[in-house]
Design a protein around this motif. Structure first.
Motif, PDB file in Angstrom:
ATOM      1  N   ARG A 197       4.532  -1.972   8.039  1.00 30.20           N
ATOM      2  CA  ARG A 197       5.833  -0.976   7.643  1.00 30.20           C
ATOM      3  C   ARG A 197       6.722  -0.419   5.974  1.00 30.20           C
ATOM      4  O   ARG A 197       6.775   0.356   5.202  1.00 30.20           O
ATOM      5  CB  ARG A 197       7.155  -1.825   7.720  1.00 30.20           C
ATOM      6  N   ARG A 198       6.073  -1.459   4.522  1.00 28.20           N
ATOM      7  CA  ARG A 198       6.552  -0.945   3.745  1.00 28.20           C
ATOM      8  C   ARG A 198       5.519   0.136   3.309  1.00 28.20           C
ATOM      9  O   ARG A 198       5.568   0.086   2.106  1.00 28.20           O
ATOM     10  CB  ARG A 198       6.249  -1.997   2.696  1.00 28.20           C
ATOM     11  N   PHE A 199       3.984   0.023   3.400  1.00 30.53           N
ATOM     12  CA  PHE A 199       3.311   1.045   3.135  1.00 30.53           C
ATOM     13  C   PHE A 199       3.393   2.622   3.566  1.00 30.53           C
ATOM     14  O   PHE A 199       2.782   3.022   4.107  1.00 30.53           O
ATOM     15  CB  PHE A 199       1.662   0.561   3.146  1.00 30.53           C
ATOM     16  N   ALA A 200       3.642   3.438   2.655  1.00 30.02           N
ATOM     17  CA  ALA A 200       4.316   4.564   3.056  1.00 30.02           C
ATOM     18  C   ALA A 200       3.619   5.571   2.695  1.00 30.02           C
ATOM     19  O   ALA A 200       3.728   5.821   1.256  1.00 30.02           O
ATOM     20  CB  ALA A 200       5.895   4.947   3.542  1.00 30.02           C
ATOM     21  N   ARG A 255       8.041   1.610  -5.905  1.00 32.30           N
ATOM     22  CA  ARG A 255       7.017   2.144  -6.423  1.00 32.30           C
ATOM     23  C   ARG A 255       5.738   3.429  -6.381  1.00 32.30           C
ATOM     24  O   ARG A 255       5.637   2.761  -5.005  1.00 32.30           O
ATOM     25  CB  ARG A 255       5.904   0.347  -6.709  1.00 32.30           C
ATOM     26  N   VAL A 256       4.792   3.528  -7.051  1.00 36.23           N
ATOM     27  CA  VAL A 256       4.337   4.296  -6.765  1.00 36.23           C
ATOM     28  C   VAL A 256       3.132   3.137  -7.019  1.00 36.23           C
ATOM     29  O   VAL A 256       2.667   2.337  -7.629  1.00 36.23           O
ATOM     30  CB  VAL A 256       3.546   5.524  -7.326  1.00 36.23           C
ATOM     31  N   LEU A 257       1.889   3.734  -5.394  1.00 43.92           N
ATOM     32  CA  LEU A 257       1.160   2.338  -5.228  1.00 43.92           C
ATOM     33  C   LEU A 257      -0.628   3.767  -5.568  1.00 43.92           C
ATOM     34  O   LEU A 257      -1.435   2.461  -5.952  1.00 43.92           O
ATOM     35  CB  LEU A 257       1.114   2.174  -3.546  1.00 43.92           C
ATOM     36  N   PRO A 329     -10.821   1.632   0.214  1.00 52.19           N
ATOM     37  CA  PRO A 329     -10.469   1.486  -1.069  1.00 52.19           C
ATOM     38  C   PRO A 329      -9.430   1.447  -1.246  1.00 52.19           C
ATOM     39  O   PRO A 329      -8.540   0.719  -2.515  1.00 52.19           O
ATOM     40  CB  PRO A 329     -11.451   2.709  -1.794  1.00 52.19           C
ATOM     41  N   ARG A 330      -8.676   2.567  -0.916  1.00 48.94           N
ATOM     42  CA  ARG A 330      -7.006   2.955  -1.011  1.00 48.94           C
ATOM     43  C   ARG A 330      -6.193   2.078  -0.756  1.00 48.94           C
ATOM     44  O   ARG A 330      -5.571   1.996  -1.129  1.00 48.94           O
ATOM     45  CB  ARG A 330      -6.912   4.689  -0.662  1.00 48.94           C
ATOM     46  N   MET A 331      -6.954   1.539   0.609  1.00 47.61           N
ATOM     47  CA  MET A 331      -5.459   0.360   1.072  1.00 47.61           C
ATOM     48  C   MET A 331      -6.182  -0.805   0.411  1.00 47.61           C
ATOM     49  O   MET A 331      -4.793  -1.562  -0.123  1.00 47.61           O
ATOM     50  CB  MET A 331      -6.472   0.671   2.756  1.00 47.61           C
ATOM     51  N   ALA A 332      -7.132  -1.038   0.093  1.00 47.35           N
ATOM     52  CA  ALA A 332      -7.120  -2.400  -0.976  1.00 47.35           C
ATOM     53  C   ALA A 332      -6.285  -2.405  -2.145  1.00 47.35           C
ATOM     54  O   ALA A 332      -5.621  -3.281  -2.337  1.00 47.35           O
ATOM     55  CB  ALA A 332      -8.513  -2.765  -1.316  1.00 47.35           C
ATOM     56  N   ARG A 333      -6.612  -1.370  -2.977  1.00 57.02           N
ATOM     57  CA  ARG A 333      -5.943  -0.860  -4.175  1.00 57.02           C
ATOM     58  C   ARG A 333      -4.590  -0.584  -4.150  1.00 57.02           C
ATOM     59  O   ARG A 333      -3.232  -1.772  -4.363  1.00 57.02           O
ATOM     60  CB  ARG A 333      -6.744   0.722  -4.661  1.00 57.02           C
ATOM     61  N   GLY A 344       0.642   2.294  -9.217  1.00 61.39           N
ATOM     62  CA  GLY A 344      -0.126   2.700  -9.299  1.00 61.39           C
ATOM     63  C   GLY A 344       0.154   4.772 -10.404  1.00 61.39           C
ATOM     64  O   GLY A 344       0.717   5.129 -10.244  1.00 61.39           O
ATOM     65  N   GLY A 345      -0.958   4.276 -11.379  1.00 63.04           N
ATOM     66  CA  GLY A 345      -0.912   6.078 -11.462  1.00 63.04           C
ATOM     67  C   GLY A 345      -2.950   6.719 -12.117  1.00 63.04           C
ATOM     68  O   GLY A 345      -3.580   6.749 -10.858  1.00 63.04           O
ATOM     69  N   LEU A 346      -2.246   8.115 -12.607  1.00 67.07           N
ATOM     70  CA  LEU A 346      -3.480   9.193 -12.494  1.00 67.07           C
ATOM     71  C   LEU A 346      -4.595   8.424 -13.198  1.00 67.07           C
ATOM     72  O   LEU A 346      -4.960   7.351 -13.804  1.00 67.07           O
ATOM     73  CB  LEU A 346      -2.324  10.434 -13.114  1.00 67.07           C
TER      74      LEU A 346
END
Length: 387
Positions: A197-200, A255-257, A329-333, A344-346
């Motif tokens: 839910r919260r991972f949008a 926040r940006v993840l 990897p994206r989901m784990a991060r 999350g950052g550049l």
């Protein structure tokens, strides 16, 4: 904003009047779409690869059909005809396929929206399937944001077009959105319940905020417009320094993840579609964010690479190296960042690469966002769009 349906039958365009009337951007997108066209199927392709392979178009029927409806939505704002297809016939054929293929619920919403904008009624079997879905509120528990957002937008578009049989579904869909999809940070959640839910995603925000603007415009309900504008304001606050629209958010904390991957269609198509509404509603910084994001696609990005290929096709995204073929990897991060309260950052440009493909719906969003705009000639007439 309701755009009057455009005559997009298969008649040959006149020369040179149609070319002169079309902006560079429109001509560019139309040229790319012709490369994605699958004449044997009467639809546009799932992927057009940009890596030089002999057969660049890949067809996945359920995806082709949804992408084709998205393209038709964009064409409803274009000022040129297609020389190779009758648009009404393409719509009818592909909308009918929705009842025969394993499509997601959001495809039915796109059919309603495109139907309203084109002024072409959906086939009866498709309309019956949509009404059955909308009449079964127990089925709404499976909706993700894209499903709910496109269905509500499609219903609102149909009612604005005068098809009042869809009106009874509008308020219940909005109440579902209001009760179950607000994240508390201004951002929207991806699902009504559960671990996801919260991972949008960025797309989550676009589809639900657009739906709120459409519903607010239809009904005059300020709560809907306020929800959409709050989402836009939060997105603008989280936009990257070069105009990057991050891909993944924590809708609860705001926040940006994870920024990656950064998709071109978000920069030149989907974000501008939402920011066009936000400009009209007076959201501070909306126009500036639109231009900054678009400039990313024109080359003001980490790689200094224009994402618009000569001849009408755009490069899909910039992605972390090594993550082209797996989302794990994206989901784990993202999960780790959410649990640890990190932003999350550049990353360094040397760790970023290109996804060399173009999807037809991306050009559909480009046309939808700019096919009827004459107030941004520095974008729509940019030299990158020369074909």
């Amino acid at each position: 904003m309701k755009i009057s349906p455009v005559d997009l039958t298969g008649a040959q365009p006149t020369q040179p009047e149609d070319v002169a009337r079309a902006s560079r951007l429109t001509a560019y997108a139309l040229a790319g779409l012709e490369k994605c066209w699958l004449p044997e199927h009467g639809r546009w392709s799932h992927i057009h690869y940009l890596d030089g392979r002999a057969t660049p178009n890949e067809s996945r029927p359920h995806s082709d059909v949804f992408y084709t409806l998205n393209v038709l939505l964009g064409l409803s704002r274009a000022q040129s005809r297609l020389p190779y297809a009758d648009t009404a016939e393409v719509f009818t054929r592909n909308a009918r396929e929705l009842t025969r293929l394993p499509v997601r619920d959001y495809a039915f919403g796109m059919a309603l929206w495109a139907s309203a904008e084109l002024g072409v009624a959906p086939p009866e079997e498709t309309a019956l399937a949509i009404r059955a879905l909308l009449s079964d509120e127990a089925a709404w528990r499976r909706f993700h944001a894209q499903d709910l957002g496109l269905l509500l937008t499609g219903v609102a578009a149909q009612v604005r077009a005068g098809n009042l049989q869809w009106r009874p579904f509008a308020a219940p869909l909005f109440q579902c959105l209001r009760r179950r999809f607000q994240g508390g940070s201004g951002l929207f959640c991806d699902t009504p319940a559960g671990l996801r839910r919260r991972f949008a995603s960025f797309a989550t925000q676009i589809y639900l905020a657009l739906a709120c603007y459409h519903y607010g415009e239809l009904t005059g309900e300020s709560a809907a417009t306020d929800m959409a504008s709050a989402c836009v304001a939060k997105l603008i606050a989280l936009q990257g320094p070069r105009g990057e629209w991050p891909w993944f958010y924590d809708a609860v904390s705001g926040r940006v993840l994870d920024f990656y991957e950064v998709y071109s269609v978000h920069q030149y198509g989907m974000a501008p579609a939402l920011l066009e509404w936000a400009e009209r509603k007076g959201v501070p910084g909306a126009r500036e964010a639109l231009v900054l994001g678009f400039d990313w696609a024109l080359g003001e990005n980490q790689l200094g690479r224009c994402m618009l290929q000569p001849g009408g096709l755009s490069i899909r995204s910039q992605i972390r190296k090594g993550e082209r073929d797996s989302k794990a990897p994206r989901m784990a991060r993202a999960i780790a960042n959410a649990l640890l309260g990190r932003h999350g950052g550049l990353i360094a440009p040397a760790q970023v690469e290109l996804r060399l493909e173009c999807r037809s719906y991306e050009l559909g969003w480009l046309l939808w966002s700019f096919g009827a705009r004459a107030d941004l000639p520095e974008l729509t007439g940019h030299a990158a769009f020369a074909t």
